[in-house]
Scaffold this active site. Structure first.
Site, PDB file in Angstrom:
ATOM      1  N   HIS A  48       0.841  -1.211   0.000  1.00 31.67           N
ATOM      2  CA  HIS A  48       0.000   0.000   0.000  1.00 31.67           C
ATOM      3  C   HIS A  48       0.871   1.255   0.000  1.00 31.67           C
ATOM      4  O   HIS A  48       0.359   2.344   0.207  1.00 31.67           O
ATOM      5  CB  HIS A  48      -0.869   0.061   1.260  1.00 31.67           C
ATOM      6  CG  HIS A  48      -1.772  -1.110   1.477  1.00 31.67           C
ATOM      7  ND1 HIS A  48      -2.559  -1.647   0.494  1.00 31.67           N
ATOM      8  CD2 HIS A  48      -2.044  -1.829   2.596  1.00 31.67           C
ATOM      9  CE1 HIS A  48      -3.263  -2.649   1.003  1.00 31.67           C
ATOM     10  NE2 HIS A  48      -2.966  -2.775   2.272  1.00 31.67           N
ATOM     11  N   ARG A  73     -10.633   1.173  -6.237  1.00 29.24           N
ATOM     12  CA  ARG A  73     -12.025   0.915  -5.815  1.00 29.24           C
ATOM     13  C   ARG A  73     -12.671   2.263  -5.551  1.00 29.24           C
ATOM     14  O   ARG A  73     -11.983   3.204  -5.127  1.00 29.24           O
ATOM     15  CB  ARG A  73     -12.030   0.065  -4.535  1.00 29.24           C
ATOM     16  CG  ARG A  73     -13.407  -0.399  -4.112  1.00 29.24           C
ATOM     17  CD  ARG A  73     -13.354  -1.242  -2.840  1.00 29.24           C
ATOM     18  NE  ARG A  73     -14.644  -1.859  -2.582  1.00 29.24           N
ATOM     19  CZ  ARG A  73     -14.933  -2.581  -1.501  1.00 29.24           C
ATOM     20  NH1 ARG A  73     -14.000  -2.785  -0.580  1.00 29.24           N
ATOM     21  NH2 ARG A  73     -16.129  -3.107  -1.319  1.00 29.24           N
ATOM     22  N   SER A  78     -15.549   0.028   3.949  1.00 32.87           N
ATOM     23  CA  SER A  78     -14.782  -1.196   4.190  1.00 32.87           C
ATOM     24  C   SER A  78     -13.666  -0.922   5.207  1.00 32.87           C
ATOM     25  O   SER A  78     -13.430  -1.712   6.124  1.00 32.87           O
ATOM     26  CB  SER A  78     -14.207  -1.685   2.852  1.00 32.87           C
ATOM     27  OG  SER A  78     -13.452  -2.845   3.037  1.00 32.87           O
ATOM     28  N   LYS A 131     -18.201  -8.284   3.147  1.00 35.30           N
ATOM     29  CA  LYS A 131     -19.407  -8.356   2.312  1.00 35.30           C
ATOM     30  C   LYS A 131     -19.069  -8.544   0.840  1.00 35.30           C
ATOM     31  O   LYS A 131     -19.821  -9.154   0.091  1.00 35.30           O
ATOM     32  CB  LYS A 131     -20.204  -7.049   2.453  1.00 35.30           C
ATOM     33  CG  LYS A 131     -21.123  -6.989   3.626  1.00 35.30           C
ATOM     34  CD  LYS A 131     -22.102  -5.841   3.451  1.00 35.30           C
ATOM     35  CE  LYS A 131     -23.156  -5.834   4.528  1.00 35.30           C
ATOM     36  NZ  LYS A 131     -24.012  -4.628   4.410  1.00 35.30           N
ATOM     37  N   GLY A 132     -17.984  -7.919   0.416  1.00 34.06           N
ATOM     38  CA  GLY A 132     -17.547  -8.067  -0.975  1.00 34.06           C
ATOM     39  C   GLY A 132     -18.529  -7.505  -1.992  1.00 34.06           C
ATOM     40  O   GLY A 132     -18.688  -8.061  -3.075  1.00 34.06           O
TER      41      GLY A 132
HETATM   42  P1  A3P Z   1     -15.772  -5.227   2.117  1.00 32.80           P
HETATM   43  O1  A3P Z   1     -15.253  -4.784   3.441  1.00 32.80           O
HETATM   44  O2  A3P Z   1     -16.559  -4.140   1.432  1.00 32.80           O
HETATM   45  O3  A3P Z   1     -16.515  -6.509   2.169  1.00 32.80           O
HETATM   46  P2  A3P Z   1      -8.350  -5.702   0.962  1.00 32.80           P
HETATM   47  O4  A3P Z   1      -8.031  -7.104   0.613  1.00 32.80           O
HETATM   48  O5  A3P Z   1      -7.627  -4.711   0.110  1.00 32.80           O
HETATM   49  O6  A3P Z   1      -8.221  -5.463   2.421  1.00 32.80           O
HETATM   50  O7  A3P Z   1      -9.891  -5.463   0.566  1.00 32.80           O
HETATM   51  C1  A3P Z   1     -10.913  -6.018   1.310  1.00 32.80           C
HETATM   52  C2  A3P Z   1     -12.238  -5.854   0.603  1.00 32.80           C
HETATM   53  O8  A3P Z   1     -12.272  -6.689  -0.563  1.00 32.80           O
HETATM   54  C3  A3P Z   1     -13.405  -6.290   1.485  1.00 32.80           C
HETATM   55  O9  A3P Z   1     -14.508  -5.469   1.141  1.00 32.80           O
HETATM   56  C4  A3P Z   1     -13.580  -7.731   1.025  1.00 32.80           C
HETATM   57  O10 A3P Z   1     -14.820  -8.303   1.358  1.00 32.80           O
HETATM   58  C5  A3P Z   1     -13.414  -7.573  -0.476  1.00 32.80           C
HETATM   59  N1  A3P Z   1     -13.123  -8.828  -1.162  1.00 32.80           N
HETATM   60  C6  A3P Z   1     -12.163  -9.725  -0.879  1.00 32.80           C
HETATM   61  N2  A3P Z   1     -12.230 -10.778  -1.726  1.00 32.80           N
HETATM   62  C7  A3P Z   1     -13.253 -10.541  -2.563  1.00 32.80           C
HETATM   63  C8  A3P Z   1     -13.837 -11.256  -3.662  1.00 32.80           C
HETATM   64  N3  A3P Z   1     -13.370 -12.437  -4.050  1.00 32.80           N
HETATM   65  N4  A3P Z   1     -14.874 -10.691  -4.312  1.00 32.80           N
HETATM   66  C9  A3P Z   1     -15.367  -9.485  -3.917  1.00 32.80           C
HETATM   67  N5  A3P Z   1     -14.866  -8.764  -2.889  1.00 32.80           N
HETATM   68  C10 A3P Z   1     -13.817  -9.281  -2.217  1.00 32.80           C
END
Ligand code: A3P
Length: 309
Positions: free
Chosen positions: A124, A146, A154, A266-267
């Site tokens: 990051h 995003r 998130s 939640k994704g």
């Molecule tokens: P949410 O908190 O909105 O659910 P990072 O990996 O950069 O920390 O990002 C985390 C975010 O990506 C979370 O969002 C997570 O649920 C989402 N995420 C992880 N895998 C995913 C997938 N296969 N499809 C959709 N969203 C995903």
């Protein structure tokens, strides 16, 4: 290939380390959980000044995979995608431990230098802090964006559920800090805007969380083409099945231990509507207008579509 005993041991070590870190975090004050380095906040239990300084020792390779994101933009998703793609091709696990470039002990770079290709790394950190070795070796960089409203929501939940991050008493307090960039890894807007002048440098592919969510096989094909992996349709299909939100959440106990449900929450697209007030939405719109409207990356984020009530 690592034997299953070896893999189990690595997993056990990872879980034990996470448990230790969580215990340590529970005894710390919120302000102790973060520190500033070169003007940006970092999680103090994961990063250190010594590790930043040692980063210079990393020797990048042309065939490394380097994923860069602002937090909560789909880092773990993309890491898993590359992991599955490389597994399909080589039938062995790529080098993935120590994947977050800036996390861990200063000696990690010597360890990484000794690991076989392909290596998957992610980070990051800002453009300026990326070790020059990546540019010298022309390592291909995958930037995942995003929309800033879902990223904020998130990030808020993540901060409150991940013991190593300072938690917030309310969404309003988090929103204030997010807008002013007073959060770990700094401002979403500064972070995203800095890439605007580099996306045409070559060796950079920009994808968005939303496009991945809307049509994952299409974005998987782009990744395969970008890294010259030449995956067959059948292989893309397999990677797709393993990297849907449902599959990853189900497997998250294995990959992320008891933080599985925290990383895979939640994704979805649009969860921001459950927390943002009308006024907060307008404030963020103004920030987007100021920083990213009219830019190439701003256009890719597709703000109108994903950030309007
Ligand atoms: P949410 O908190 O909105 O659910 P990072 O990996 O950069 O920390 O990002 C985390 C975010 O990506 C979370 O969002 C997570 O649920 C989402 N995420 C992880 N895998 C995913 C997938 N296969 N499809 C959709 N969203 C995903």
């Amino acid at each position: 290939m690592a034997s299953s005993e070896e893999k189990l041991t690595k997993k056990e070590i990872f879980r034990a380390e996470m448990k230790k870190v969580a215990e340590k975090a529970s005894k710390m004050k919120p302000e102790e959980l973060q520190f500033k380095y070169k003007g940006i906040l970092y999680p103090s239990l994961l990063c250190s000044e010594a590790t930043f300084q040692a980063m210079e020792k990393l020797e990048a390779r042309e065939d490394d995979v380097f994923i860069i994101t602002y937090p909560k933009c789909g880092t773990n998703w993309t890491i898993q995608i590359l992991h599955e793609m490389l597994f399909e091709l080589h039938n062995k696990e790529p080098t993935l431990d120590q994947a977050m470039l800036e996390f861990g002990k200063p000696d990690k770079y010597e360890y990484l230098n000794q690991q076989p290709s392909p290596r998957v790394m992610s980070s990051h950190i800002t453009y300026e802090n990326i070790p020059k070795t990546f540019f010298e070796k022309k390592t291909k960089i995958l930037l995942i964006l995003r929309n800033p409203k879902d990223t904020a929501v998130s990030y808020y939940h993540f901060s409150n559920n991940n013991p190593v991050l300072p938690s917030y008493e309310s969404w309003d307090l988090f929103f204030k800090d997010y807008l002013s960039g007073d959060v770990i890894y700094g401002s979403y807007f500064d972070y995203t805007l800095q890439w605007e002048k580099h996306i045409d440098d070559g060796n950079i592919l920009v994808l968005t969380f939303e496009d991945m969510k809307m049509d994952l096989p299409k974005e998987l094909r782009k990744i395969s083409d970008f890294y010259g992996l030449s995956l067959t349709d059948e292989q893309i299909k397999k990677v797709h099945e393993k990297t849907t939100f449902k599959s990853m959440k189900e497997n998250s106990g294995n990959t992320h231990g008891n933080l599985g449900n925290v990383f895979f929450r939640k994704g979805e697209i649009g969860d921001w509507k459950n927390l943002f007030t009308e006024e907060q939405s307008k404030e963020l719109d103004a920030q987007f207008e100021k920083y990213l409207a009219g830019t190439k990356l701003g256009k890719m984020i597709n703000y109108e579509k994903y950030c309007t009530f």
